[in-house]
Design a protein around this motif. Structure first.
Motif, PDB file in Angstrom:
ATOM      1  N   ILE B 677       0.836  -1.200   0.000  1.00 46.79           N
ATOM      2  CA  ILE B 677       0.000   0.000   0.000  1.00 46.79           C
ATOM      3  C   ILE B 677       0.878   1.261   0.000  1.00 46.79           C
ATOM      4  N   GLY B 678       1.965   1.197   0.762  1.00 48.06           N
ATOM      5  CA  GLY B 678       2.850   2.357   0.855  1.00 48.06           C
ATOM      6  C   GLY B 678       3.418   2.756  -0.486  1.00 48.06           C
ATOM      7  N   GLU B 679       3.724   1.765  -1.309  1.00 50.71           N
ATOM      8  CA  GLU B 679       4.312   2.052  -2.619  1.00 50.71           C
ATOM      9  C   GLU B 679       3.226   2.362  -3.650  1.00 50.71           C
ATOM     10  N   SER B 680       2.232   1.461  -3.721  1.00 53.32           N
ATOM     11  CA  SER B 680       1.297   1.567  -4.838  1.00 53.32           C
ATOM     12  C   SER B 680       0.150   2.545  -4.573  1.00 53.32           C
ATOM     13  N   VAL B 681      -0.030   2.974  -3.350  1.00 56.76           N
ATOM     14  CA  VAL B 681      -1.109   3.930  -3.085  1.00 56.76           C
ATOM     15  C   VAL B 681      -0.540   5.247  -2.534  1.00 56.76           C
ATOM     16  N   VAL B 682       0.060   5.179  -1.337  1.00 57.42           N
ATOM     17  CA  VAL B 682       0.469   6.428  -0.663  1.00 57.42           C
ATOM     18  C   VAL B 682       1.546   7.154  -1.484  1.00 57.42           C
ATOM     19  N   SER B 683       2.599   6.423  -1.884  1.00 56.23           N
ATOM     20  CA  SER B 683       3.667   7.073  -2.659  1.00 56.23           C
ATOM     21  C   SER B 683       3.115   7.607  -3.973  1.00 56.23           C
ATOM     22  N   GLU B 684       2.226   6.837  -4.594  1.00 53.71           N
ATOM     23  CA  GLU B 684       1.669   7.273  -5.888  1.00 53.71           C
ATOM     24  C   GLU B 684       0.919   8.594  -5.739  1.00 53.71           C
ATOM     25  N   VAL B 685       0.151   8.730  -4.656  1.00 50.68           N
ATOM     26  CA  VAL B 685      -0.599   9.979  -4.453  1.00 50.68           C
ATOM     27  C   VAL B 685       0.385  11.139  -4.287  1.00 50.68           C
ATOM     28  N   LEU B 686       1.435  10.913  -3.483  1.00 48.95           N
ATOM     29  CA  LEU B 686       2.415  11.973  -3.246  1.00 48.95           C
ATOM     30  C   LEU B 686       3.122  12.351  -4.553  1.00 48.95           C
ATOM     31  N   TRP B 687       3.454  11.346  -5.363  1.00 52.01           N
ATOM     32  CA  TRP B 687       4.097  11.637  -6.650  1.00 52.01           C
ATOM     33  C   TRP B 687       3.137  12.373  -7.567  1.00 52.01           C
ATOM     34  N   PHE B 688       1.890  11.955  -7.531  1.00 53.17           N
ATOM     35  CA  PHE B 688       0.898  12.620  -8.390  1.00 53.17           C
ATOM     36  C   PHE B 688       0.809  14.098  -8.034  1.00 53.17           C
ATOM     37  N   LYS B 689       0.907  14.360  -6.736  1.00 47.77           N
ATOM     38  CA  LYS B 689       0.812  15.760  -6.304  1.00 47.77           C
ATOM     39  C   LYS B 689       2.109  16.523  -6.598  1.00 47.77           C
ATOM     40  N   GLY B 690       3.131  15.807  -7.001  1.00 45.33           N
ATOM     41  CA  GLY B 690       4.368  16.471  -7.410  1.00 45.33           C
ATOM     42  C   GLY B 690       5.435  16.542  -6.340  1.00 45.33           C
ATOM     43  N   TYR B 691       5.263  15.788  -5.249  1.00 44.44           N
ATOM     44  CA  TYR B 691       6.239  15.868  -4.158  1.00 44.44           C
ATOM     45  C   TYR B 691       7.348  14.832  -4.328  1.00 44.44           C
ATOM     46  N   SER B 692       8.562  15.241  -3.956  1.00 47.14           N
ATOM     47  CA  SER B 692       9.625  14.252  -3.798  1.00 47.14           C
ATOM     48  C   SER B 692      10.140  14.331  -2.358  1.00 47.14           C
ATOM     49  N   ARG B 693       9.562  15.279  -1.599  1.00 43.12           N
ATOM     50  CA  ARG B 693       9.963  15.445  -0.212  1.00 43.12           C
ATOM     51  C   ARG B 693       8.706  15.564   0.661  1.00 43.12           C
ATOM     52  N   VAL B 694       8.734  14.901   1.806  1.00 42.98           N
ATOM     53  CA  VAL B 694       7.675  15.093   2.790  1.00 42.98           C
ATOM     54  C   VAL B 694       8.351  15.658   4.030  1.00 42.98           C
ATOM     55  N   ASP B 695       7.872  16.813   4.499  1.00 43.26           N
ATOM     56  CA  ASP B 695       8.595  17.488   5.582  1.00 43.26           C
ATOM     57  C   ASP B 695       8.533  16.719   6.894  1.00 43.26           C
ATOM     58  N   ASP B 712       7.774   2.486   2.954  1.00 42.95           N
ATOM     59  CA  ASP B 712       7.919   2.823   1.535  1.00 42.95           C
ATOM     60  C   ASP B 712       8.080   4.320   1.343  1.00 42.95           C
ATOM     61  N   VAL B 713       7.314   5.094   2.118  1.00 42.55           N
ATOM     62  CA  VAL B 713       7.409   6.558   2.003  1.00 42.55           C
ATOM     63  C   VAL B 713       8.825   7.007   2.379  1.00 42.55           C
ATOM     64  N   ALA B 714       9.371   6.414   3.448  1.00 43.86           N
ATOM     65  CA  ALA B 714      10.723   6.804   3.871  1.00 43.86           C
ATOM     66  C   ALA B 714      11.768   6.414   2.829  1.00 43.86           C
ATOM     67  N   LYS B 715      11.495   5.311   2.105  1.00 40.59           N
ATOM     68  CA  LYS B 715      12.444   4.893   1.059  1.00 40.59           C
ATOM     69  C   LYS B 715      12.327   5.786  -0.170  1.00 40.59           C
ATOM     70  N   ASN B 716      11.109   6.165  -0.506  1.00 39.44           N
ATOM     71  CA  ASN B 716      10.874   6.832  -1.791  1.00 39.44           C
ATOM     72  C   ASN B 716      10.996   8.349  -1.748  1.00 39.44           C
ATOM     73  N   PHE B 717      10.957   8.936  -0.555  1.00 41.44           N
ATOM     74  CA  PHE B 717      10.932  10.398  -0.460  1.00 41.44           C
ATOM     75  C   PHE B 717      12.022  10.889   0.480  1.00 41.44           C
ATOM     76  N   THR B 718      12.354  12.154   0.308  1.00 41.35           N
ATOM     77  CA  THR B 718      13.244  12.789   1.274  1.00 41.35           C
ATOM     78  C   THR B 718      12.358  13.198   2.445  1.00 41.35           C
ATOM     79  N   ILE B 719      12.755  12.823   3.654  1.00 41.24           N
ATOM     80  CA  ILE B 719      11.908  13.093   4.818  1.00 41.24           C
ATOM     81  C   ILE B 719      12.621  14.102   5.722  1.00 41.24           C
ATOM     82  N   GLY B 720      11.887  15.114   6.149  1.00 40.30           N
ATOM     83  CA  GLY B 720      12.462  16.112   7.058  1.00 40.30           C
ATOM     84  C   GLY B 720      12.656  15.532   8.452  1.00 40.30           C
TER      85      GLY B 720
END
Lengths: 98, 898
Positions: B677-695, B712-720
């Motif tokens: 779910i983290g990869e195929s749903v949550v990450s996809e939504v964040l990518w769709f919105k144009g983010y590569s970083r989650v604060d 998955d989010v921690a792997k796929n995005f830069t996290i603050g």
């Protein structure tokens, strides 16, 4: 001579492939004993008398039947939530679906 | 040596395929029916015949193909919408997903074994529903688990051609309705499947009869099943997964870690039987056959026959059929002595495939295939060919003068291709002698074998790099991945997979004669698998393999199309480039040169715009947005603060809730390669919105359906930074995420009751849990509860708290009043007490739960309780992603339903 073996090999392979027939493992059927309950007509109380079937499961069977029509086979009772293969195996000798 | 101008006469099929594709595209956007375009197509075809001038003929024939594309698209649409089609029955709601039905049909193709059961496709023809029977059509993909009771009698043969009747609940309903997330129905339609189902027990499958089948094919399928079994039995689970996927086209034995290594390095395509395999196997076969016969028709028949048998054996999935069609067309050209243009063969292949199934055009795999093959054939090969001509140049009537390319390029090409021995030999054959000046790099000190290796390596790198450059937009759009390391890793993985395959095949073959010998080869295959993964692991561990990148949407998405314009111009420049053309110094700096440089610069700029996506993230709009994602049974909400900062509260997870059969592991840390779910749903939504970083990310507590997706989010995005309420290292879910965060040096902070902080312009108060020892448990009642206030509007995020935590907060006089409440624990009856409902008393209550909860969430009593309090209740299962937004005073609600 060098050209001959290949078509022959291909033909022989095809022949070998066609000559074999598949066979299926047959399902084991268990003859139910004389006093069996028809899950399509039995009341919740009758179903509850079955081994390992409590009130909740018996009601679920009746509700399922009312909602989705009669069971075609006794095995279909496994569609009910909580009715595992093991539980079904235990009640299988005592049920039928007509 | 003069380069001819490309024209329609040179690549007719390529142009016609393009016209057909345009027609299909037009057809998908319009709905004019079959007859008008059919008439237009015929009329323009007749006009093309009548008007014999080249220009008008070309224009009209292209129009005819465009119209034909519209016809084909509509015809396919009509076929798919027959009233008895299962997809129509389910899409129109005649029967709803998850309703128990009986379906009868014939097993199509080879069943695919997996670790805990078998997947079969049946062509359904009868359906029982609520006591009634009806005739249907369409394909159903069924998963039949291995019997759990261990009773041999329960096993059923699901061989090709078997007529079976299955009692199950068919699934076609979309789930995870969020922007950017692929819909289940689209995925099924692409697979050519109308519905899927997971049978609870093999006892629910009845074998009725055996239909007549093509026996040689049945033998091929049986042989494939045996090979899968052999490989699974003799190789280590990881090596078996790689071999079964790459040789036999069955991906169900792959383990997630290995598959991820392939994905990260951009080499996953090697595990999917497609162009590379077919070209390799076809080429090898052709070499073997040519040793036996020089009859080209026989060569064609044997090679194509074996290739097609292999294609059918491995399940005849579309990518492999596509590759085999392509190879067959090339072979046919060879058989009729037509060494045709590869680009034209590519066009013929596209024509055949688009006529067969027009919707292929929209299939990512079709697009990836054609872009990659097009890049190789239209760009990489011509470039290599020209380098070879430059390096190996000797005076000929066509090219009497040395190449006019830059000296460094000439030296480089000579290093790779100049061969003194063959030149000396050539001199001996001729009556004349001559000296030509060659100055290869490294002064010609390379020995022949080392030069061959360097040549293969550099040619490989050129092909691989050009393919990566051409694939960039597709890779970002579909996979959100940019893998520059793929240029190198593809060569590495390609070579070692070939070596491993050879060892595994030898193991299987020798297994018929000697167990000892075969065990030796299996051990070699295992060792090769270890070597194969070495480099990808090195790249992956250090984060060099690839990085994830969001995609542009809306009008900005045109950047992906624009990217191909300078690339096509460059390909055209390479095609036209004649390195032997005599040019003056003035010619060298002509307009063409400037166009070439401008195109190269444009490609570089566009690569940066696409890969580094400087413009993709939305800019701050002064509003607080809260998006409650539809993650099925689980929680995840994205908060975007007025200044643009982002906070992700929970990341959903644990998809196997929906499965009756869990992926049984077989020893060690083997995990099947399934979607998370983290990869195929949550990450996809964040990518769709144009983010590569989650604060900021926050895990409310350590339950899998909240915390797992954050991995998955921690792997796929830069996290603050990361916030937790409790840090229970003894909890497996928490420990896993914590280890990942540690490895990435992401700061972690603990927040507890009484903490208040400003975040992005809003005030955040922590109402739960109370402070505790570091390793205190993190159960439902220890969920972090946040109250976020912006202006006069307030949101309450409640995790999975149950009645005791609710009572505790009420006793402590925590401020619970809010405009929007995320209902605790997915609407379970263990939460939402009357006191809590009355204390919060929001306008909207959002329940994060799937359309079909395995736990019966939300409980009707709970929904009723909120409604009775005058609250509007919304569930993500029914509404998809629910979005709320406020500027501090207004409140806007929207939902995502495609």
């Amino acid at each position: 001579m060098r050209h001959i073996p290949l078509p022959i090999i291909v033909f022989a392979l095809l022949l070998a492939a066609c000559s074999a027939r598949r066979d299926y493992t047959s399902r084991v059927s268990i003859d139910p004993p004389a006093a069996v309950v028809d899950i399509n007509t039995a009341s919740a109380a009758q179903l509850e008398a079955l081994p390992h079937v409590g009130q909740k499961t018996a009601e679920a069977i009746v509700a399922f039947r009312d909602q989705n029509g009669p069971f075609r086979r006794p095995e279909d009772v496994m569609l009910i939530r909580g009715m595992s293969e093991q539980r079904f195996a235990e009640i299988r000798p005592f049920i039928t679906a007509k | 040596m003069t380069a001819r101008r490309p024209s329609i006469q040179r690549y007719p099929a390529l142009y016609l395929a393009t016209a057909l594709a345009i027609g299909i595209l037009v057809g998908s956007c319009t709905n004019v029916g079959v007859w008008p375009p059919l008439f237009a197509s015929m009329a323009t075809a007749v006009l093309a015949l009548v008007l014999r001038s080249q220009l008008s003929g070309t224009v009209f024939i292209c129009f005819a193909f465009i119209a034909a594309g519209v016809v084909l698209n509509d015809a396919e649409r009509m076929r798919a919408s027959a009233p008895d089609r299962l997809r129509v029955i389910y899409d129109t709601g005649v029967i709803s997903s998850w309703t128990p039905v009986g379906i009868e049909g014939v097993v199509q193709g080879a069943p695919e074994a997996s670790l805990n059961g078998e997947f079969v496709n049946i062509s359904g023809d009868k359906l029982w529903h609520r006591g009634g029977e009806q005739r249907v059509s369409g394909t159903v993909r069924i998963f039949v688990p291995t019997s759990r009771s261990g009773d041999v009698g329960n096993e059923i043969s699901l061989a090709y051609g078997a007529r079976i009747r299955v009692t199950c609940a068919l699934e076609r309903e979309d789930e995870f309705l969020n922007p950017g997330v692929q819909l289940r129905r689209d995925i099924l339609d692409r697979m050519g499947v109308d519905a899927t189902c997971t049978v609870k027990s093999p006892m629910l499958v009845e074998h009725i009869a055996d239909e007549s089948v093509f026996l040689p094919l049945a033998r091929v399928y049986a042989q494939r099943a045996k090979l899968v079994e052999d490989l699974h039995e003799h190789l280590s689970p990881r090596a078996a997964g790689v071999m079964i996927a790459s040789l036999l086209g069955n991906k169900y034995y792959l383990d997630k870690d290995t598959a991820d290594l392939f994905r990260e390095g951009g080499t996953f395509h090697i595990l999917v039987i497609s162009g590379l395999h077919i070209t390799f196997i076809g080429g090898l076969l052709l070499l073997l056959v040519r040793r036996m016969t020089r009859n080209r028709w026989l060569e064609f028949a044997v090679t194509a026959g074996v290739l097609w048998a292999y294609t059918l054996a491995v399940g005849a999935d579309t990518p492999v059929v596509r590759a085999t069609v392509m190879f067959t067309i090339l072979l046919l050209g060879h058989a009729v002595y037509r060494q045709g243009q590869l680009l034209n063969s590519l066009g013929v292949c596209a024509l055949v495939l688009l006529v067969w199934r027009p919707s292929e055009l929209f299939d990512p795999s079709f697009q990836l295939t054609f872009v990659s093959v097009g890049a190789i054939v239209g760009c990489a090969y011509p470039l290599i060919e020209k380098l070879r001509n430059i390096g190996a140049w000797t005076p000929t009537p066509d090219a009497p003068f040395p190449p006019t390319a830059p000296p460094w390029l000439v030296s480089f090409s000579e290093m790779l291709y100049w061969n003194d021995h063959s030149w000396a030999y050539e001199q001996k054959r001729n009556v004349w002698t001559g000296n030509i000046h060659k100055a290869p790099l490294l002064g010609g000190r390379l020995r022949e074998w080392s030069r061959d290796i360097i040549r293969y390596l550099i040619e490989g790198i050129i092909v691989s790099a050009i393919v990566q450059i051409w694939m960039l937009p597709l890779s970002v759009w579909y996979f959100h991945r940019v893998s520059f390391a793929g240029v190198l890793l593809n060569l590495w993985v390609g070579v070692w997979v070939a070596v491993e395959s050879f060892a595994a095949v030898m193991g299987i073959l020798l297994g018929n004669f000697s167990d000892l010998l075969s065990a030796g080869f299996y051990a070699i295959a295992d060792a090769m698998n270890w070597v194969l993964l070495l480099l990808p692991r090195l790249f992956s561990d250090n984060g060099w393999a690839s990085f994830r990148s969001p995609a542009y949407h809306g009008a900005a998405a045109f950047v992906y199309l624009a990217y191909f314009v300078p690339l096509l111009v460059l390909a055209w420049v390479i095609a036209r480039w004649d390195p032997f053309k005599v040019i003056s110094a003035r010619d060298a700096s002509t307009r063409h040169r400037r166009i070439e440089l401008a195109c190269a610069a444009a490609v570089c700029v566009l690569i940066v715009i696409i890969a580094a996506h400087p413009l993709s993230a939305p800019s701050a709009d002064g509003r607080l947005h809260v998006d409650f994602l539809d993650v099925g049974q689980g929680d995840s909400a994205l908060l975007t603060f007025p200044n643009g900062e982002t906070l992700l509260v929970d990341g959903g997870g644990r998809q196997e809730y929906n499965r009756d059969v869990n992926g049984d592991s077989e020893g060690g840390n083997f995990r099947p390669d399934t979607r998370t779910i983290g990869e195929s749903v949550v990450s996809e939504v964040l990518w769709f919105k144009g983010y590569s970083r989650v604060d900021h990310i926050l895990a409310t507590h350590a339950d899998a359906d909240h915390i797992q997706g954050l991995n998955d989010v921690a792997k796929n995005f830069t996290i603050g930074n990361v916030m937790f309420g409790r840090t229970p290292l003894s909890n497996g879910n928490f420990a896993q995420l914590n280890a990942l965060l540690d490895g990435r040096h992401i700061p972690v902070m603990t927040i507890t009751r009484g903490d208040t902080f400003q975040l992005g312009g809003a005030t955040v108060e922590v109402l739960n849990p109370s402070p505790a020892a570091p390793d205190a448990p993190s159960d439902n009642d220890h969920s972090v509860v946040l109250r976020i206030t912006y202006g006069t509007r307030t949101f309450l995020m409640t995790g999975d708290i149950e009645h005791s935590a609710e009572a505790d907060m009420i006793v402590n006089n925590e401020p619970l009043a809010a405009d929007i409440v995320k209902v605790p624990h997915h609407g379970s009856r263990t939460s939402s007490t009357a006191e809590f409902v009355s204390a919060a008393h929001p306008q909207f209550a959002v329940i994060s739960v799937g359309g079909r909860s395995p736990f019966g969430h939300p409980h009707p009593d709970v929904v009723e309780r909120w409604r009775d309090a005058g609250v509007r209740v919304l569930t993500t299962g029914e509404n998809g992603m629910i979005s709320a937004s406020t500027d501090g005073s207004d409140l806007q609600m929207s939902r995502y339903l495609p």
